[in-house]
Scaffold this motif. Sequence first.
Motif, PDB file in Angstrom:
ATOM      1  N   CYS A   3       0.843  -1.190   0.000  1.00 17.37           N
ATOM      2  CA  CYS A   3       0.000   0.000   0.000  1.00 17.37           C
ATOM      3  C   CYS A   3       0.882   1.246   0.000  1.00 17.37           C
ATOM      4  O   CYS A   3       1.870   1.311   0.735  1.00 17.37           O
ATOM      5  CB  CYS A   3      -0.884   0.024   1.238  1.00 17.37           C
ATOM      6  SG  CYS A   3      -1.946  -1.423   1.402  1.00 17.37           S
ATOM      7  N   SER A  69      -7.107   0.612  -6.600  1.00 18.54           N
ATOM      8  CA  SER A  69      -6.879  -0.703  -5.997  1.00 18.54           C
ATOM      9  C   SER A  69      -6.929  -1.816  -7.038  1.00 18.54           C
ATOM     10  O   SER A  69      -7.856  -1.881  -7.840  1.00 18.54           O
ATOM     11  CB  SER A  69      -7.931  -0.970  -4.916  1.00 18.54           C
ATOM     12  OG  SER A  69      -7.735  -2.231  -4.322  1.00 18.54           O
ATOM     13  N   PHE A 101      -9.236  -0.528   4.663  1.00 20.29           N
ATOM     14  CA  PHE A 101      -8.219   0.427   4.225  1.00 20.29           C
ATOM     15  C   PHE A 101      -8.902   1.783   4.186  1.00 20.29           C
ATOM     16  O   PHE A 101      -9.904   1.961   3.485  1.00 20.29           O
ATOM     17  CB  PHE A 101      -7.675   0.052   2.842  1.00 20.29           C
ATOM     18  CG  PHE A 101      -6.620   0.997   2.361  1.00 20.29           C
ATOM     19  CD1 PHE A 101      -5.285   0.754   2.638  1.00 20.29           C
ATOM     20  CD2 PHE A 101      -6.960   2.146   1.665  1.00 20.29           C
ATOM     21  CE1 PHE A 101      -4.303   1.638   2.218  1.00 20.29           C
ATOM     22  CE2 PHE A 101      -5.992   3.036   1.243  1.00 20.29           C
ATOM     23  CZ  PHE A 101      -4.655   2.779   1.514  1.00 20.29           C
TER      24      PHE A 101
END
Length: 134
Positions: A3, A69, A101
Motif C-alpha cells: 500500500c 486498488s 483500508f
Amino acid sequence: MKCISWNVNGLRACLKKGFMESFVKLDADIFALQETKMQPEQAILDLPGYKQYWNSAERKGYSGTAVFSRIEPLSVTYGLGIEEHDHEGRVITLEFPDCYFVTVYTPNSKRGLERLAYRMEWEDAFRAYLVTLD
C-alpha cells in the motif's frame, strides 16, 4: 499487500511532474492519494488493472481523496456519513475480507488556528467513525 499513501497537493499538477512514472514504478496493490484538488473527470487516468475510487470536494480545486486498488473490495464508503463533514471529500474506506483500508485527508486548522474548533469536531467524528469499522 503493498500500500502506498501520497499527499499529492494537486493531482493535475503532479501528473505533469512524473506522477504516472512513479505510480508504475512503485507497483502498489493499493494506492491512496490525498489533496487531489480535482473531480475525476478533470483528468483521465489510464490505470489498467486498478479500480478507481474518488471522493472529491464539492468546492472545485479543494481537498479530495482517491484510491486505486488492484484488489476488489467488498464495499466502499465515502465520507464519515455525517452531513456537516462530508462535503470536502476527505475520507474513503475500502472493506476487504480481513481488514479495512482508510485514506484520509485531515482538515487543516489554518493560520491563526481559525478553523481549530472545526478540526477538533472533525477529529472526534473521525475517531468515532473508525470504531464503527469493527
